[in-house]
Scaffold this active site. Sequence first.
Site, PDB file in Angstrom:
ATOM      1  N   ASP A  30     -42.887 -28.437 -83.059  1.00  0.00           N
ATOM      2  CA  ASP A  30     -42.173 -29.188 -82.029  1.00  0.00           C
ATOM      3  C   ASP A  30     -40.989 -28.389 -81.508  1.00  0.00           C
ATOM      4  OD1 ASP A  30     -43.954 -31.048 -82.704  1.00  0.00           O
ATOM      5  OD2 ASP A  30     -42.531 -32.645 -83.189  1.00  0.00           O
ATOM      6  N   TYR A  33     -42.062 -25.808 -79.108  1.00  0.00           N
ATOM      7  CA  TYR A  33     -42.409 -26.439 -77.826  1.00  0.00           C
ATOM      8  C   TYR A  33     -41.138 -26.795 -77.050  1.00  0.00           C
ATOM      9  CZ  TYR A  33     -44.267 -29.801 -74.461  1.00  0.00           C
ATOM     10  OH  TYR A  33     -44.579 -30.465 -73.310  1.00  0.00           O
ATOM     11  N   ASP A  34     -40.184 -27.409 -77.782  1.00  0.00           N
ATOM     12  CA  ASP A  34     -38.918 -27.775 -77.133  1.00  0.00           C
ATOM     13  C   ASP A  34     -38.258 -26.548 -76.515  1.00  0.00           C
ATOM     14  OD1 ASP A  34     -39.177 -30.392 -77.784  1.00  0.00           O
ATOM     15  OD2 ASP A  34     -37.894 -30.305 -79.556  1.00  0.00           O
ATOM     16  N   SER A  79     -39.307 -41.387 -71.602  1.00  0.00           N
ATOM     17  CA  SER A  79     -39.050 -40.525 -72.744  1.00  0.00           C
ATOM     18  C   SER A  79     -37.530 -40.445 -72.939  1.00  0.00           C
ATOM     19  CB  SER A  79     -39.647 -39.159 -72.426  1.00  0.00           C
ATOM     20  OG  SER A  79     -39.511 -38.325 -73.518  1.00  0.00           O
ATOM     21  N   LEU A  80     -37.069 -39.471 -73.680  1.00  0.00           N
ATOM     22  CA  LEU A  80     -35.624 -39.326 -73.884  1.00  0.00           C
ATOM     23  C   LEU A  80     -35.226 -37.892 -73.589  1.00  0.00           C
ATOM     24  CD1 LEU A  80     -35.327 -41.136 -77.336  1.00  0.00           C
ATOM     25  CD2 LEU A  80     -34.247 -41.907 -75.232  1.00  0.00           C
ATOM     26  N   GLU A 105     -29.890 -44.659 -83.949  1.00  0.00           N
ATOM     27  CA  GLU A 105     -31.108 -44.979 -84.692  1.00  0.00           C
ATOM     28  C   GLU A 105     -31.807 -43.662 -84.992  1.00  0.00           C
ATOM     29  OE1 GLU A 105     -33.460 -47.284 -81.940  1.00  0.00           O
ATOM     30  OE2 GLU A 105     -31.643 -48.252 -81.233  1.00  0.00           O
ATOM     31  N   LYS A 107     -34.694 -41.048 -84.840  1.00  0.00           N
ATOM     32  CA  LYS A 107     -35.782 -40.807 -83.891  1.00  0.00           C
ATOM     33  C   LYS A 107     -37.075 -40.659 -84.695  1.00  0.00           C
ATOM     34  CE  LYS A 107     -37.062 -38.027 -79.935  1.00  0.00           C
ATOM     35  NZ  LYS A 107     -38.450 -37.899 -80.307  1.00  0.00           N
ATOM     36  N   ASP A 109     -40.837 -39.942 -85.506  1.00  0.00           N
ATOM     37  CA  ASP A 109     -41.823 -39.021 -84.946  1.00  0.00           C
ATOM     38  C   ASP A 109     -43.206 -39.656 -85.026  1.00  0.00           C
ATOM     39  OD1 ASP A 109     -42.501 -36.751 -83.682  1.00  0.00           O
ATOM     40  OD2 ASP A 109     -42.573 -35.485 -85.464  1.00  0.00           O
ATOM     41  N   GLU A 164     -42.585 -47.509 -82.165  1.00  0.00           N
ATOM     42  CA  GLU A 164     -43.289 -46.298 -82.555  1.00  0.00           C
ATOM     43  C   GLU A 164     -44.270 -46.598 -83.682  1.00  0.00           C
ATOM     44  OE1 GLU A 164     -41.915 -44.052 -80.589  1.00  0.00           O
ATOM     45  OE2 GLU A 164     -42.548 -42.114 -81.360  1.00  0.00           O
ATOM     46  N   TYR A 218     -38.047 -50.739 -81.387  1.00  0.00           N
ATOM     47  CA  TYR A 218     -36.657 -50.383 -81.080  1.00  0.00           C
ATOM     48  C   TYR A 218     -36.231 -50.797 -79.677  1.00  0.00           C
ATOM     49  CZ  TYR A 218     -39.452 -46.325 -79.629  1.00  0.00           C
ATOM     50  OH  TYR A 218     -40.414 -45.508 -79.107  1.00  0.00           O
ATOM     51  N   LYS A 282     -27.818 -44.637 -78.142  1.00  0.00           N
ATOM     52  CA  LYS A 282     -27.964 -45.479 -76.940  1.00  0.00           C
ATOM     53  C   LYS A 282     -26.656 -46.218 -76.691  1.00  0.00           C
ATOM     54  CE  LYS A 282     -32.738 -46.345 -78.286  1.00  0.00           C
ATOM     55  NZ  LYS A 282     -33.653 -47.254 -78.968  1.00  0.00           N
ATOM     56  N   LYS A 306     -31.544 -33.715 -81.433  1.00  0.00           N
ATOM     57  CA  LYS A 306     -32.608 -33.117 -82.242  1.00  0.00           C
ATOM     58  C   LYS A 306     -32.003 -32.231 -83.323  1.00  0.00           C
ATOM     59  CE  LYS A 306     -36.837 -33.781 -80.600  1.00  0.00           C
ATOM     60  NZ  LYS A 306     -37.703 -32.927 -80.128  1.00  0.00           N
ATOM     61  N   CYS A 400     -61.378  -6.138-102.618  1.00  0.00           N
ATOM     62  CA  CYS A 400     -61.307  -7.593-102.449  1.00  0.00           C
ATOM     63  C   CYS A 400     -60.971  -8.246-103.790  1.00  0.00           C
ATOM     64  CB  CYS A 400     -62.643  -8.119-101.936  1.00  0.00           C
ATOM     65  SG  CYS A 400     -62.771  -9.908-102.002  1.00  0.00           S
ATOM     66  N   CYS A 403     -64.270 -10.122-105.106  1.00  0.00           N
ATOM     67  CA  CYS A 403     -65.559  -9.493-105.443  1.00  0.00           C
ATOM     68  C   CYS A 403     -65.462  -7.988-105.620  1.00  0.00           C
ATOM     69  CB  CYS A 403     -66.599  -9.832-104.378  1.00  0.00           C
ATOM     70  SG  CYS A 403     -66.292  -8.993-102.815  1.00  0.00           S
ATOM     71  N   CYS A 418     -62.975  -8.328 -96.146  1.00  0.00           N
ATOM     72  CA  CYS A 418     -63.924  -7.999 -97.197  1.00  0.00           C
ATOM     73  C   CYS A 418     -65.294  -8.013 -96.526  1.00  0.00           C
ATOM     74  CB  CYS A 418     -63.850  -9.044 -98.309  1.00  0.00           C
ATOM     75  SG  CYS A 418     -65.323  -9.030 -99.358  1.00  0.00           S
ATOM     76  N   CYS A 424     -69.747 -12.351-101.601  1.00  0.00           N
ATOM     77  CA  CYS A 424     -68.362 -12.518-102.069  1.00  0.00           C
ATOM     78  C   CYS A 424     -68.141 -13.998-102.382  1.00  0.00           C
ATOM     79  CB  CYS A 424     -67.386 -12.047-100.995  1.00  0.00           C
ATOM     80  SG  CYS A 424     -65.677 -12.454-101.408  1.00  0.00           S
TER      81      CYS A 424
HETATM   82  S1  IVH Z   1     -35.822 -45.441 -77.224  1.00  0.00           S
HETATM   83  C1  IVH Z   1     -36.179 -46.006 -72.715  1.00  0.00           C
HETATM   84  N1  IVH Z   1     -35.580 -45.181 -79.816  1.00  0.00           N
HETATM   85  O1  IVH Z   1     -39.005 -40.708 -78.795  1.00  0.00           O
HETATM   86  C2  IVH Z   1     -35.898 -45.452 -74.071  1.00  0.00           C
HETATM   87  N2  IVH Z   1     -37.250 -43.927 -78.704  1.00  0.00           N
HETATM   88  O2  IVH Z   1     -38.833 -38.254 -77.233  1.00  0.00           O
HETATM   89  C3  IVH Z   1     -37.084 -45.462 -74.901  1.00  0.00           C
HETATM   90  N3  IVH Z   1     -38.617 -42.559 -80.195  1.00  0.00           N
HETATM   91  O3  IVH Z   1     -40.430 -41.973 -75.869  1.00  0.00           O
HETATM   92  C4  IVH Z   1     -36.978 -44.742 -76.131  1.00  0.00           C
HETATM   93  N4  IVH Z   1     -37.642 -43.135 -82.055  1.00  0.00           N
HETATM   94  O4  IVH Z   1     -41.445 -42.636 -78.183  1.00  0.00           O
HETATM   95  C5  IVH Z   1     -36.242 -44.799 -78.710  1.00  0.00           C
HETATM   96  N5  IVH Z   1     -35.306 -45.068 -82.114  1.00  0.00           N
HETATM   97  C6  IVH Z   1     -35.950 -44.689 -81.019  1.00  0.00           C
HETATM   98  C7  IVH Z   1     -37.029 -43.783 -81.063  1.00  0.00           C
HETATM   99  C8  IVH Z   1     -37.640 -43.420 -79.878  1.00  0.00           C
HETATM  100  C9  IVH Z   1     -38.607 -42.421 -81.513  1.00  0.00           C
HETATM  101  C10 IVH Z   1     -39.564 -41.871 -79.309  1.00  0.00           C
HETATM  102  C11 IVH Z   1     -40.041 -42.658 -78.124  1.00  0.00           C
HETATM  103  C12 IVH Z   1     -39.586 -41.860 -76.951  1.00  0.00           C
HETATM  104  C13 IVH Z   1     -39.571 -40.486 -77.539  1.00  0.00           C
HETATM  105  C14 IVH Z   1     -38.773 -39.524 -76.722  1.00  0.00           C
END
Ligand code: IVH
Length: 660
Positions: A30, A33-34, A79-80, A105, A107, A109, A164, A218, A282, A306, A400, A403, A418, A424
Amino acid sequence: MFETRMNELYRLVKYHAGLYYDKDSPEISDSEYDALVRELNELERDYPEFARKDFLTHNVGGSPSELFAKVNHDVPMLSLDNVFNPQELVNFFERIKAEGSFTCEMKIDGLAVSLVYEDGIFIRGATRGNGKTGEDVTANLMLVDSVPKKLINAPRGRVEVRGEVLMTLDRFNAVNEKRSENGEKLFANPRNAAAGTLRQSEKNNHVISERGLDIFLYYLVDAEKFGVKSQSGALKWLSEHGLPVQSACKLCKNLDEVNDFISFWQNERYKLNYVTDGVVIKLDDLTKWPEIGSTSHAPKWAAAYKYPPEEAKTRLKDIIISVGRTGVLTPVAILEPVRLAGTQVSRAGLHNADEIARKDIRIGDIVRVRKAAEIIPEIIDSDINSRTGNEKVFIMPEKCPACNSEIIKIPDEAAYRCPNRASCPAQLKESLKYFASRDGMNIKGIGKKLAEKLTASGKIKRLSDIYTLTADDWKNLDKIAELSANNILSQLEISKSRPFENLVTALGIPDVGKNTAVLITEHFGNIDALISADEENLASIEGVGPVIAHSVYEFFRNDENLQMINDFKAMGFNMSCKIKTSGSELTGKIFVFTGTLENMTRDEAGGKVKSLGGKVSGSVSKKTDYVVAGDMAGSKLKKAESLGVKILTEQEFLSIINDR
Ligand code: IVH
């Protein structure tokens, strides 16, 4: 230069997002990717002229699969935005300019879902999909125990909540252990396991209860409708109505308290029974959310902090060699056990000898270890300053370890092999596991343990030999009961009629996985045609390059392999399939449509061409391959005639595409 890099990043992000969201099978962690997305975002900001406005990073995640009915989310599932360090967190606070408290809260996965209740009864569950349209997974969520089917103090009317779906670490370890036993591909991490488990067809949905999923909620949609004015109030509301809410959350009065929460959970999170990779912050006062607003991708009133990937230092005690199915030798690091991201780590992958040399990693070194995707450990580098002089440079063995055959290095490849494909024991064991795996002959019951015992018994010289064992042989081998032995025999019998492509996959031809096996079986149609194919013939298949062509050709030039195939033939295996004239003749061909088509719209016709690998253009040029002329075709038809471009009637076009 930046444009080139951006195009490369678009391609990479799209590829990895597809693996992650749609196939539940990522190849990079992840955090890697990020990092790609981050680099892309920064370049887009600096060079907006090269930015693709409609690219997936400007929307949300995956695309809904065909397996499920589609659900439109009335309120988009966003998403966030991520923040990666304390300064970025400060920037987030300054950006939203909001006073007041924040909820923190963990996050989770997992896989985001929406649950809808009508008069307190669970009536619909959906995945996020692309944020606007998700997949209807109601039936599957019904099988998740912790999804309440009925709310406590049922509110009247419609309630939508979001959260989630996840697989706990206990369940994840148990599921992977079982998969390893059965020779099945392991889930890379609990998120993929959860997503792969929830998105099951009806036929397979029994795995949901077997594997066991969980959920945390959540988000309460339209919270104010229920008199709820804060996120902390929403969490309370959810919990009071019987919806599971994680206990790792806190209402923080200011940035300092938020930072304390983040620091506290950085290590504490490993005590949780689920994977979290950050903290979601939030703004608590949700009445302010609408005015702060959202981008198309994420709300501005929330951010995900993150955590960096966890690292640890430990001593590299030894490097051992594991021999794979095709004889490739992979060095494996044996470490002084160290605690990392919540588990004890004593082994790590080292990829290949070149990489060990490049990173100058020596036996006895203190090394930095990291968990990619939070699960698989890898060595980052060595601490050269703590060397004592007693460290040993790793040298690839000449023989090897399984073998004793002379090892060969493939020119132009980092791999050592090998060459003893025929006998083998390490290769035979891995080949057996692969042969019996799901993409291969799918023989339930033959997994890691039994493959080991089969190899050690000496009763198996080649793969086909497992079909010659008697019930007594199986009983003695595994000290198993009569019933299980008979079960294996019947599984073996069933496997003989698996599709031809499964057999070709199961043969374990180097570089030929399930996808390639499908391409070559559909091209040749039967085993004899495949055996007699030359390299040129093989390489002419779309998706098969010269390396694979060579590998397949060589495989069928080997007497041992041919003997094994004769065994399979004699045992009545399925060795043919329907030949599919693939879209290869259309691949890259440019079509122009003109006039009115009778049987379909031009858009539909164009879609069909594209789905078969062709291209559609609006104007005729020398590069055009076909002009499809419908009724009242005008100037484009004339131009095609003057340029000598091939002209097709609608019927001719239909016969081309219908043959595919
Ligand atoms: S709130 C509009 N709270 O993380 C806000 N999301 O990378 C909606 N996720 O799309 C998200 N834990 O699938 C929220 N405590 C949490 C979360 C959470 C995991 C996920 C969620 C979101 C993704 C973004």
